[in-house]
Design a protein around this motif. Structure first.
Motif, PDB file in Angstrom:
ATOM      1  N   VAL A 361       4.610  -3.189   5.980  1.00  0.00           N
ATOM      2  CA  VAL A 361       5.438  -3.371   4.784  1.00  0.00           C
ATOM      3  C   VAL A 361       4.551  -3.828   3.621  1.00  0.00           C
ATOM      4  CG1 VAL A 361       7.260  -4.809   3.758  1.00  0.00           C
ATOM      5  CG2 VAL A 361       7.613  -3.752   6.002  1.00  0.00           C
ATOM      6  N   ALA A 362       3.680  -4.794   3.886  1.00  0.00           N
ATOM      7  CA  ALA A 362       2.810  -5.314   2.818  1.00  0.00           C
ATOM      8  C   ALA A 362       1.899  -4.207   2.281  1.00  0.00           C
ATOM      9  CB  ALA A 362       1.984  -6.486   3.342  1.00  0.00           C
ATOM     10  N   LEU A 363       1.346  -3.396   3.185  1.00  0.00           N
ATOM     11  CA  LEU A 363       0.458  -2.305   2.746  1.00  0.00           C
ATOM     12  C   LEU A 363       1.213  -1.289   1.898  1.00  0.00           C
ATOM     13  CD1 LEU A 363      -1.608  -1.581   6.000  1.00  0.00           C
ATOM     14  CD2 LEU A 363      -2.520  -2.344   3.794  1.00  0.00           C
ATOM     15  N   LYS A 364       2.437  -0.969   2.320  1.00  0.00           N
ATOM     16  CA  LYS A 364       3.243   0.018   1.574  1.00  0.00           C
ATOM     17  C   LYS A 364       3.603  -0.541   0.195  1.00  0.00           C
ATOM     18  CE  LYS A 364       5.271   3.908   1.134  1.00  0.00           C
ATOM     19  NZ  LYS A 364       4.450   5.112   1.057  1.00  0.00           N
ATOM     20  N   GLN A 365       3.958  -1.825   0.162  1.00  0.00           N
ATOM     21  CA  GLN A 365       4.321  -2.420  -1.137  1.00  0.00           C
ATOM     22  C   GLN A 365       3.117  -2.382  -2.088  1.00  0.00           C
ATOM     23  OE1 GLN A 365       6.059  -6.108   0.493  1.00  0.00           O
ATOM     24  NE2 GLN A 365       7.806  -5.678  -0.840  1.00  0.00           N
ATOM     25  N   ALA A 366       1.936  -2.682  -1.563  1.00  0.00           N
ATOM     26  CA  ALA A 366       0.728  -2.657  -2.407  1.00  0.00           C
ATOM     27  C   ALA A 366       0.497  -1.235  -2.933  1.00  0.00           C
ATOM     28  CB  ALA A 366      -0.473  -3.138  -1.601  1.00  0.00           C
ATOM     29  N   GLU A 367       0.702  -0.237  -2.081  1.00  0.00           N
ATOM     30  CA  GLU A 367       0.509   1.169  -2.467  1.00  0.00           C
ATOM     31  C   GLU A 367       1.513   1.561  -3.562  1.00  0.00           C
ATOM     32  OE1 GLU A 367       0.707   3.954   0.952  1.00  0.00           O
ATOM     33  OE2 GLU A 367       1.839   5.224  -0.448  1.00  0.00           O
ATOM     34  N   ILE A 368       2.787   1.124  -3.390  1.00  0.00           N
ATOM     35  CA  ILE A 368       3.825   1.470  -4.380  1.00  0.00           C
ATOM     36  C   ILE A 368       3.471   0.834  -5.734  1.00  0.00           C
ATOM     37  CG2 ILE A 368       6.267   1.138  -5.019  1.00  0.00           C
ATOM     38  CD1 ILE A 368       6.859   1.133  -1.947  1.00  0.00           C
ATOM     39  N   GLU A 370       0.575  -0.122  -6.873  1.00  0.00           N
ATOM     40  CA  GLU A 370      -0.611   0.526  -7.448  1.00  0.00           C
ATOM     41  C   GLU A 370      -0.215   1.844  -8.123  1.00  0.00           C
ATOM     42  OE1 GLU A 370      -4.640   2.051  -5.572  1.00  0.00           O
ATOM     43  OE2 GLU A 370      -3.927   0.189  -4.632  1.00  0.00           O
ATOM     44  N   SER A 371       0.626   2.626  -7.447  1.00  0.00           N
ATOM     45  CA  SER A 371       0.990   3.921  -8.037  1.00  0.00           C
ATOM     46  C   SER A 371       1.888   3.725  -9.258  1.00  0.00           C
ATOM     47  CB  SER A 371       1.576   4.836  -6.962  1.00  0.00           C
ATOM     48  OG  SER A 371       2.916   5.067  -7.168  1.00  0.00           O
ATOM     49  N   GLN A 372       2.723   2.674  -9.235  1.00  0.00           N
ATOM     50  CA  GLN A 372       3.544   2.403 -10.430  1.00  0.00           C
ATOM     51  C   GLN A 372       2.656   1.986 -11.606  1.00  0.00           C
ATOM     52  OE1 GLN A 372       6.237  -0.446  -8.748  1.00  0.00           O
ATOM     53  NE2 GLN A 372       7.837   1.071  -8.340  1.00  0.00           N
ATOM     54  N   ALA A 373       1.635   1.170 -11.323  1.00  0.00           N
ATOM     55  CA  ALA A 373       0.734   0.712 -12.386  1.00  0.00           C
ATOM     56  C   ALA A 373      -0.022   1.897 -12.982  1.00  0.00           C
ATOM     57  CB  ALA A 373      -0.244  -0.322 -11.826  1.00  0.00           C
ATOM     58  N   ARG A 374      -0.455   2.811 -12.109  1.00  0.00           N
ATOM     59  CA  ARG A 374      -1.183   4.009 -12.586  1.00  0.00           C
ATOM     60  C   ARG A 374      -0.278   4.863 -13.473  1.00  0.00           C
ATOM     61  NH1 ARG A 374      -3.542   4.682  -7.429  1.00  0.00           N
ATOM     62  NH2 ARG A 374      -1.935   6.209  -6.971  1.00  0.00           N
ATOM     63  N   ALA A 375       0.987   5.008 -13.052  1.00  0.00           N
ATOM     64  CA  ALA A 375       1.942   5.830 -13.817  1.00  0.00           C
ATOM     65  C   ALA A 375       2.198   5.191 -15.196  1.00  0.00           C
ATOM     66  CB  ALA A 375       3.235   5.973 -13.048  1.00  0.00           C
ATOM     67  N   LYS A 376       2.268   3.861 -15.212  1.00  0.00           N
ATOM     68  CA  LYS A 376       2.519   3.136 -16.470  1.00  0.00           C
ATOM     69  C   LYS A 376       1.343   3.328 -17.423  1.00  0.00           C
ATOM     70  CE  LYS A 376       4.490  -1.331 -17.586  1.00  0.00           C
ATOM     71  NZ  LYS A 376       4.675  -2.689 -17.078  1.00  0.00           N
ATOM     72  N   GLN A 377       0.135   3.196 -16.847  1.00  0.00           N
ATOM     73  CA  GLN A 377      -1.088   3.351 -17.642  1.00  0.00           C
ATOM     74  C   GLN A 377      -1.155   4.749 -18.248  1.00  0.00           C
ATOM     75  OE1 GLN A 377      -4.499   2.712 -15.209  1.00  0.00           O
ATOM     76  NE2 GLN A 377      -4.994   0.786 -16.255  1.00  0.00           N
ATOM     77  N   ALA A 378      -0.836   5.740 -17.415  1.00  0.00           N
ATOM     78  CA  ALA A 378      -0.890   7.141 -17.879  1.00  0.00           C
ATOM     79  C   ALA A 378       0.132   7.355 -18.982  1.00  0.00           C
ATOM     80  CB  ALA A 378      -0.626   8.077 -16.705  1.00  0.00           C
ATOM     81  N   ALA A 379       1.335   6.741 -18.849  1.00  0.00           N
ATOM     82  CA  ALA A 379       2.379   6.915 -19.849  1.00  0.00           C
ATOM     83  C   ALA A 379       1.963   6.284 -21.174  1.00  0.00           C
ATOM     84  CB  ALA A 379       3.683   6.296 -19.349  1.00  0.00           C
TER      85      ALA A 379
END
Ligand code: SF4
Length: 382
Positions: A361-368, A370-379
Motif C-alpha cells: 500500500v505504501a509503495l502504491k501510494q508513493a507511486e500515485i 509521484e505521478s500526480q506531481a509529474r502531471a501537475k508539473q507538466a500542466a
C-alpha cells in the motif's frame, strides 16, 4: 446448460492445444480487477480495505485490453471491487468480446438494472451476480438489507432481455446445507444459467475472521449440499464436475494459481487471485519469475485452508483432460457424497505467513503521488 457446447469446445480446444504444445503452465481464466472501489462492504471481503487514493485508481481501457492480449486466456472474469462503478467498463467488455474471449462480468447487481442498456446479449458475455444464498443468508453476508431483492430484480430484467446470467455464491461456516440446497432450487426456478460456488477464502484483511471454513468443514458441507441434489446433478453448475468432486473431499488436488492470473491496479498479482504477496510488471514476468513452489496448501501458511475455485478449477480441468473417463463418470453419476475422503495434504512443512499488505500500500501510494506531481508539473509548464 451452464456452459454452452460451443464455449466448452472452444475452451477445451485451447486446453488441448496447451497440452500438445507441452506447456506446463498456462492461463485459463484472466481475473481482471479494473478497480477496488465497491458500493458494498461485505464482512467476508478482503479486497476493498485500501485508502481512498488506491480505491480511486482505475485500470484504463487500454491497460485492461493490453492485459487481455498479454495473457491470452480464453475466458476473462471481471471482478473488483464493483466493476459497474468503472465508467469505461462497457468499452472494456466490448473490446474483450471483439477479441472473441468469454467475459464473465461479476457484480453485486446494485447498479445492474440501471446499466443493462450499456450491454448487449452475446454468446461471449455472461452476467455473474453475487448471491450467497437466500434473502436472509445473502443480506447477512453483504451486511445490508434489500440487496437480495435488488439482485433478483436485476436477474429477472436481464433474463427477460436475453442475457446469460450466472450466480456466484460464496459459502462460510454459518451456511446450512438444507438452506443452500433450497437456494440452488430457487436459482433454477429463476432461470439462472449456471451456478459458481466456492468456500470463502480467509482473507487477512476481511473484517469478519470468525466465519471462514476450514478444509474439513468445507468438504462435509459440500457433501451435505450435493447429496440433496443427486450429487449435484439437479443443478446447473458453471464449474467442472471434478472441481465439485474436490470440494466434496474426493480428490487430493494441489492448486494451480497460474490458471487464474490476476491483473489489478497494482500490476500482475502474485501468486493468485486471493493472495497479493508481490506484483509483477508483466504477465510474462509473473509466469516466469514466480517461485510457484513456495505457494499452495502444504507450502505456505496462508494457503492452508484454501479450496477456492480460482485456485483449483484449473487443476480439475487439467485432470479432466488427463482422465476424461473419470470426469465423464463423475458428471454422469454425480459427485460421491458418502465413503472415505481422499488423503489431505500435510501442513507440517508449510512456511509461515508473511504480512506484506502495508508495504504494498505504501509503495502504491508513493507511486500515485509521484505521478500526480509529474502531471501537475507538466500542466503548469504548459
Ligand atoms: S492455495 Fe493456491 S489458490 Fe489458494 S491462496 Fe494459496 S496459492 Fe492461492
Amino acid at each position: 446448460m451452464a456452459i454452452p457446447f460451443s464455449q466448452k469446445l472452444k475452451v477445451g480446444a485451447y486446453v488441448v492445444r496447451q497440452h500438445l504444445a507441452g506447456r506446463k503452465r498456462y492461463p485459463l481464466v484472466l481475473m481482471l480487477e479494473p478497480l477496488f472501489r465497491c458500493n458494498l462492504a461485505c464482512a467476508g471481503c478482503g479486497k476493498i480495505d485500501y485508502p481512498d487514493e488506491i480505491l480511486n485508481q482505475r485500470l484504463s481501457v487500454a491497460d485492461a485490453l493490453a492485459a487481455v492480449d498479454e495473457c491470452g486466456a480464453p475466458v476473462v472474469s471481471i471482478a473488483g471491487g464493483e466493476p459497474l462503478l468503472h465508467r469505461e467498463l462497457p468499452e472494456i467488455v466490448k473490446g474483450i468480446i471483439a477479441r472473441r474471449k468469454f467475459v464473465y462480468l461479476c457484480t453485486n447487481a446494485l447498479l445492474m438494472e440501471k446499466k443493462l442498456d450499456h450491454y448487449r446479449p452475446d454468446r461471449y458475455f455472461v452476467w455473474s451476480v453475487h448471491l450467497d444464498g437466500d434473502k436472509d443468508m445473502h443480506d447477512r453476508s453483504v451486511c445490508q438489507t434489500g440487496v437480495y431483492d435488488r439482485a433478483v430484480a436485476a436477474i429477472k430484467a436481464a433474463k427477460s432481455r436475453g442475457f446469460r446470467v450466472n450466480i456466484n455464491c460464496t459459502l462460510f461456516n454459518n451456511a446450512d446445507a438444507e438452506s443452500v440446497a433450497k437456494f440452488f432450487d430457487t436459482a433454477k426456478d429463476l432461470g439462472i444459467d449456471g451456478i459458481t460456488v466456492s468456500p470463502g477464502y480467509a482473507y487477512e484483511r476481511a473484517p469478519d475472521q470468525q466465519h471462514f471454513l476450514n478444509r474439513e468443514k468445507t468438504k462435509q458441507l459440500f457433501r451435505d449440499i450435493l447429496r440433496r441434489g443427486r450429487g449435484g446433478r439437479d443443478w446447473s453448475f458453471s464449474q467442472s464436475s471434478l472441481f465439485l468432486d474436490f470440494l466434496a473431499g474426493n480428490q487430493s488436488y494441489h492448486c494451480t494459481p497460474w490458471g487464474n492470473p490476476t491483473r489489478t491496479v497494482f500490476g500482475w498479482q502474485r501468486p493468485c487471485y486471493l493472495l497479493g504477496e508481490s506484483y509483477a510488471p508483466t504477465f510474462r514476468a509473473l509466469m516466469e519469475e514466480t517461485d510457484w513452489d513456495s505457494y499452495g496448501t502444504g507450502n505456505y501458511e496462508k494457503c492452508a485452508d484454501c479450496m477456492v475455485h480460482s485456485g483449483y478449477e484449473a487443476t480439475a480441468v487439467a485432470d479432466a483432460v488427463a482422465s476424461p473417463l473419470k470426469a465423464l463418470a463423475t458428471s454422469l453419476r454425480g459427485v460421491r457424497t458418502e465413503g472415505p475422503m481422499a488423503p489431505e495434504i500435510s501442513l507440517s512443512h508449510q512456511r509461515p505467513a508473511e504480512f506484506v499488505f502495508s508495504r504494498h500500500v505504501a509503495l502504491k501510494q508513493a507511486e500515485i503521488r509521484e505521478s500526480q506531481a509529474r502531471a501537475k508539473q507538466a500542466a503548469s509548464a504548459r
